[in-house]
Design a protein around this motif. Structure first.
Motif, PDB file in Angstrom:
ATOM      1  N   LYS A  26       0.823  -1.202   0.000  1.00  0.00           N
ATOM      2  CA  LYS A  26       0.000   0.000   0.000  1.00  0.00           C
ATOM      3  C   LYS A  26       0.856   1.249   0.000  1.00  0.00           C
ATOM      4  O   LYS A  26       0.474   2.278  -0.547  1.00  0.00           O
ATOM      5  N   LEU A  79       3.258  11.376  -0.759  1.00  0.00           N
ATOM      6  CA  LEU A  79       2.294  10.280  -0.772  1.00  0.00           C
ATOM      7  C   LEU A  79       2.630   9.292   0.325  1.00  0.00           C
ATOM      8  O   LEU A  79       3.784   8.952   0.533  1.00  0.00           O
ATOM      9  N   GLU A  84      -3.541   6.845  -0.098  1.00  0.00           N
ATOM     10  CA  GLU A  84      -3.403   6.091  -1.339  1.00  0.00           C
ATOM     11  C   GLU A  84      -4.796   5.703  -1.848  1.00  0.00           C
ATOM     12  O   GLU A  84      -5.583   5.088  -1.122  1.00  0.00           O
ATOM     13  N   PRO A  85      -5.112   6.063  -3.059  1.00  0.00           N
ATOM     14  CA  PRO A  85      -6.434   5.667  -3.571  1.00  0.00           C
ATOM     15  C   PRO A  85      -6.469   4.175  -3.870  1.00  0.00           C
ATOM     16  O   PRO A  85      -5.496   3.610  -4.340  1.00  0.00           O
ATOM     17  N   GLN A  86      -7.598   3.574  -3.569  1.00  0.00           N
ATOM     18  CA  GLN A  86      -7.742   2.140  -3.791  1.00  0.00           C
ATOM     19  C   GLN A  86      -8.768   1.876  -4.877  1.00  0.00           C
ATOM     20  O   GLN A  86      -9.804   2.537  -4.933  1.00  0.00           O
ATOM     21  N   LYS A  87      -8.474   0.920  -5.666  1.00  0.00           N
ATOM     22  CA  LYS A  87      -9.477   0.543  -6.673  1.00  0.00           C
ATOM     23  C   LYS A  87     -10.555  -0.282  -5.996  1.00  0.00           C
ATOM     24  O   LYS A  87     -10.355  -0.842  -4.927  1.00  0.00           O
TER      25      LYS A  87
ATOM     26  N   MET B  23      -4.296  -3.349 -11.386  1.00  0.00           N
ATOM     27  CA  MET B  23      -4.859  -3.314 -10.053  1.00  0.00           C
ATOM     28  C   MET B  23      -4.634  -2.020  -9.308  1.00  0.00           C
ATOM     29  O   MET B  23      -5.333  -1.729  -8.353  1.00  0.00           O
ATOM     30  N   ARG B  24      -3.688  -1.222  -9.700  1.00  0.00           N
ATOM     31  CA  ARG B  24      -3.370  -0.055  -8.914  1.00  0.00           C
ATOM     32  C   ARG B  24      -3.930   1.194  -9.549  1.00  0.00           C
ATOM     33  O   ARG B  24      -4.080   1.285 -10.761  1.00  0.00           O
ATOM     34  N   ARG B  25      -4.241   2.174  -8.676  1.00  0.00           N
ATOM     35  CA  ARG B  25      -4.782   3.426  -9.188  1.00  0.00           C
ATOM     36  C   ARG B  25      -3.787   4.561  -9.158  1.00  0.00           C
ATOM     37  O   ARG B  25      -4.009   5.593  -9.753  1.00  0.00           O
ATOM     38  N   ASN B  26      -2.709   4.348  -8.453  1.00  0.00           N
ATOM     39  CA  ASN B  26      -1.724   5.398  -8.354  1.00  0.00           C
ATOM     40  C   ASN B  26      -0.913   5.435  -9.634  1.00  0.00           C
ATOM     41  O   ASN B  26      -0.356   4.425 -10.057  1.00  0.00           O
ATOM     42  N   ASP B  96      -4.497  10.148  -8.840  1.00  0.00           N
ATOM     43  CA  ASP B  96      -5.453   9.065  -9.077  1.00  0.00           C
ATOM     44  C   ASP B  96      -5.827   9.062 -10.562  1.00  0.00           C
ATOM     45  O   ASP B  96      -6.253  10.085 -11.100  1.00  0.00           O
ATOM     46  N   ASN B  98      -8.282   7.696 -11.985  1.00  0.00           N
ATOM     47  CA  ASN B  98      -9.728   7.830 -12.220  1.00  0.00           C
ATOM     48  C   ASN B  98     -10.153   9.276 -12.346  1.00  0.00           C
ATOM     49  O   ASN B  98     -11.198   9.582 -12.883  1.00  0.00           O
TER      50      ASN B  98
END
Lengths: 165, 105, 632
Positions: A26, A79, A84-87, B23-26, B96, B98
């Motif tokens: 993470k 950061l 941390e943004p999570q999907k 899988m990651r958004r960063n 992000d 998104n």
């Protein structure tokens, strides 16, 4: 099993574990450190494959320059794990599954290929002298072009990163 | 040691990289996984270079030269890519991916 | 000259094109001269053709222009047939037609310039179509002309198209014609199926070899007669003709008296071989003709619109012509066509003159005593009435008596009914004459001031037609008078092929004299009766009751058709519109559009703008490609 195979297995295990660590951790800083470890194991593989020059260059360029750059940027943006943004969960699973599918398919495709065995003995090709001869005799044009590439990358990076006045 | 081992290792590293991208958004982590994929390919190329050298071919060094150039390109790409990410961060204060959906519809 | 027969129809066509295309640019006199001039030129050519045809020993000729339909063994050329029958009809059509054109230049003077040109263009087109009809060398050519006159009839009845009632009348005429046309077409199809040809000589030859009472020939004859029923206003397809009086009066004169409605007669006369081969169909023709004659005459007894009386009179006279055809007296039928063209056109044009003088009034109850204001019109109208009633010495007497004589030889019962119809004809025509022209004037004061004799362009054709109504009968003098029946001799080559199959009628001379005398006496009696009843007519304003009311309302036939046919069709079309059109087809078509819209909405979701999704799609694509590569 011969020494070579043991070293190969150990290096591969560490590489795979740290690669998993890159994608699963993470904290971004942890990801960077895992990636650096992966690079070191790959450099080890290079040495085993008689590409000594490449191993050294690999460490200098990747672990020394690129990863440091990554670390700088992460530090710059402050950061850490909690922001941390999570999907979404199902997306994570979808990603994992598709990656796994890709793995399976590629393995299936290449499984039956009959390929020669690698000899444990050393060859000369990876020595810096030989490599240099090939580089500057046959591939001198790409070499020059790559310098232009660097120039443009530098200029681009500076131009993009400029603060607007 | 058959070269298949190196092929499987390389495939595994590559697929781990793909999983990471999905899988990651960063944005930065995704970039790092792309580097991982590049490295998997580099490993495979060096293995093939050794294979050729063992078979006695003269131009076995070509693969290593190729790896060299891949590293060159990766370095340049990282420089520019990170510059872009910093710019995006400056404008939106987030990495992000998104958020970056201006191409929607 | 025969080779130039194509000039006869194409001159009016030229007139149509010039007047039609130039209707905004040409002046009234230019239009009038062009329109009438081409018909006069066509008449001149027709006279020359007639003189050629009249030579003894003339064989019928076919003048082929081009191949119209050529499909395997079926050859249908665009060809004209010049023989005695068509030459005679050419004269009638172009002769009476040119008189009516000249009359129209004065009658239609109040129209706008464009309307005037449009009128003449349509009238020329009509003459063109009618000429194609009578000149056609095969049934398909005839049908082309048949359709053309139907179209022009629609255009001309609805000439004042801003009036909805007139448009409805035009539509009614066209639809009823169409019903007849369907019969005609089916007849042609049967003909092609059975004989493989539609050309007159071939069809008649092959039909003759099939002998009497052949089923297919009977079907063809009946179907062709259905076509004639529509075009020539016989029961049950006659109700359009009285409504067609909505058109201008010269149109009524030309189309609905002298020419278009006689197309059915022409067709049956041309097909005399077919009809003589199937006597029971001929009997049907005779009975329907007679029934129509009586029905229409009864309605005319109580009509109050001057043109409606004449319209029903036309229907009645057409019935007589079909009666003649039905009993095998083909020459008599054609003779009556000719004389009827003269006196009916005269009567219509005369009524037009009256209407023009009365400023548009058509109700005879508001007329009266017009003979001192309109002397020429009065005398010519009287001549027309005498001719139609059948006073000896005038043309109508000879043609009608010939029909009645042949009917007598065929069947006594039909003769009695035919005679009754003739007497009713005399009665209602003189009723019309006395109410309109005699007695006191019953109109308003402004109308009285407006009364004046019509201009020369209108009265000269009236006089010419009156002269023809008198002398026209002398070409068909009966044998009993010792003179040769010139018309019968002239037309004998046309009707000779049917002679072997027809039953020969022979009357003794004494019987013929008796019949002539009887009809003359009774006709004069009925005229005197009419004079006594209507000589000094006062409009009491009382409505009719009982049988008179039924007659005035045309036996409620229109209302019957409305209830039985028109309303159910209206309901059916409304149902189809709501259920099938809106519910079914519209929903399907709109549904297709909505489905596409829905599909595109769904497809739009791919463009999410999310980079992560795009990469995911790429990986999936890669996987798919690998799989395909693996499998293949």
């Amino acid at each position: 099993m011969s020494t070579q195979q043991i070293i190969f297995l150990v290096l591969s295990a560490i590489a795979l574990v740290s690669a998993m660590g890159v994608i699963l951790s993470k904290n971004p800083v942890t990801s960077v450190l895992c990636l650096i470890l992966t690079f070191f194991t790959i450099a080890g593989h290079y040495v085993m494959l008689n590409a000594q020059f490449l191993a050294v260059v690999h460490i200098i360029v990747y672990a020394g320059a690129i990863m440091v750059l990554f670390l700088f940027v992460i530090m710059l943006m402050n950061l850490n794990a909690d922001i941390e943004p999570q999907k979404r969960n199902w997306l994570k699973y979808a990603g994992a599954i598709s990656g796994g599918t890709l793995l399976v398919i590629l393995v299936a495709a290449l499984r039956d290929a009959s390929m020669p065995t690698l000899q444990p003995g050393a060859t000369d090709i990876g020595l810096i002298g030989n490599l240099g001869k090939t580089l500057f005799n046959k591939y001198v044009v790409p070499f020059e072009v790559s310098s232009v590439l660097f120039l443009s990358a530098m200029v681009g990076a500076v131009v993009i990163g400029k603060k607007e006045d | 040691m058959p070269v298949q081992y190196y092929i499987f290792l390389s495939i595994a590293l590559f697929c781990i990289g793909v999983m990471g991208v999905l899988m990651r958004r960063n944005a930065i982590i995704i970039f790092m996984c792309i580097e991982l994929m590049l490295n998997a390919v580099n490993l495979l190329l060096v293995a093939f270079s050794k294979m050729w050298a063992d078979a006695g071919r003269v131009d076995a060094a070509a693969a290593q030269i190729f790896v060299f150039f891949i590293m060159v390109v990766a370095a340049a790409e990282v420089a520019v890519g990170l510059a872009i990410i910093v710019m995006v961060y400056r404008n939106t204060h987030s990495v992000d991916i998104n958020i970056l959906n201006r191409l929607k519809n | 000259m025969i080779n130039l027969v194509w000039l006869v129809p194409f001159l009016p066509l030229l007139g149509f094109l010039i007047n039609g295309l130039g209707r905004r640019y040409l002046s009234r006199s230019q239009v009038g001269i062009t329109g009438s001039g081409v018909i006069l030129a066509a008449f001149a050519v027709s006279v020359l053709i007639f003189l050629d045809v009249r030579q003894p020993g003339f064989q019928a000729q076919e003048v082929r222009l081009f191949d119209f339909i050529s499909a395997g063994t079926l050859q249908i050329p665009f060809a004209f047939r010049v023989d005695q029958l068509s030459a005679l009809f050419l004269l009638i059509i172009t002769g009476v037609g040119s008189l009516i054109h000249i009359y129209s230049t004065a009658y239609m003077h109040d129209e706008s310039r464009e309307g005037f040109a449009r009128y003449f263009a349509y009238l020329n087109l009509f003459v063109f179509s009618m000429l194609i009809l009578v000149l056609g060398a095969n049934y398909v050519m005839m049908f082309i002309g048949w359709e053309g006159v139907g179209l022009c009839s629609y255009l001309l009845i609805g000439f004042w198209f801003k009036n909805t009632a007139f448009n409805n009348a035009a539509k009614k005429a066209f639809v009823m014609n169409r019903i007849g046309d369907l019969g005609f077409l089916l007849g042609i199809f049967f003909m092609i199926m059975q004989f493989g040809s539609v050309s007159f000589p071939e069809v008649f030859e092959k039909a003759a070899t099939l002998g009497l009472n052949n089923g297919i020939v009977a079907a063809i004859a009946m179907l062709l007669f259905v076509g004639a029923m529509g075009k020539s206003a016989q029961i049950p397809l006659y109700t359009w003709l009285p409504d067609a009086m909505a058109g201008p009066t010269p149109v009524s004169a030309l189309i609905h008296a002298a020419t278009m409605v006689t197309a059915g007669i022409y067709m049956v006369a041309r097909s005399n071989v077919l009809y003589s081969l199937v006597p029971h169909i001929q009997a049907v023709v005779a009975i329907i003709g007679l029934a129509t004659a009586l029905l229409a005459a009864s309605i005319a007894l109580k009509q109050n619109d001057i043109k409606k009386v004449l319209a029903y009179s036309t229907v009645s006279q057409l019935g007589y012509m079909f009666l003649a055809l039905g009993v095998g007296a083909y020459t008599a039928a054609v003779f009556h066509v000719m004389t009827h063209a003269f006196f009916k056109a005269l009567l219509f044009l005369g009524s037009g003159s009256v209407i023009h003088a009365m400023g548009g009034e058509q109700d005879i109850r508001k007329m009266g005593g017009l003979k001192k204001y309109l002397p020429v019109t009065n005398w010519t109208f009287l001549v027309g009435c005498l001719a139609i009633a059948g006073i000896p010495g005038l043309s109508g007497f000879f043609s009608k008596d010939e029909i009645l004589a042949h009917t007598f030889a065929h069947s006594k019962a039909l003769y009695v009914l035919g005679l009754l119809g003739a007497l009713m004809t005399a009665f209602y025509m003189f009723r019309l004459y006395y109410i309109t022209f005699c007695g006191k004037f019953r109109g308003t004061h402004e109308q009285e001031h407006h009364l004046h004799e019509s201009p020369a362009a209108m009265t000269v054709p009236l006089v010419i037609l009156a002269i023809l109504s008198v002398v026209g009968g002398y070409i068909g003098l009966p044998e009993v008078l010792g003179a040769p029946h010139w018309l019968a001799e002239y037309l004998s080559p046309v009707f000779a092929p049917s002679a072997p199959f027809a039953e020969a009628h022979h009357l003794q001379h004494s019987t013929e004299w008796l019949l002539m005398g009887l009809s003359t006496v009774l006709v004069i009696l009925f005229i005197l009766l009419a004079r006594r009843q209507y000589g000094s007519y006062e409009d009491t304003g009382r409505g009719n009751t009982g049988l008179a009311k039924v007659l005035e309302n045309k036996w409620y036939v229109d209302e019957l058709y409305d209830a039985v046919i028109v309303k159910p069709l209206g309901m059916l079309s409304r149902f189809l519109q709501d259920a099938l059109e809106k519910g079914g087809i519209d929903r399907l078509v709109n549904g297709a559009g909505r489905a596409v819209q829905w599909g595109s909405q769904q497809a739009r979701r791919v463009q999410s703008g999310q980079v992560g999704f795009y990469i995911f799609a790429m990986v999936i694509g890669m996987i798919v490609l690998f799989v395909i590569g693996l499998l293949l």
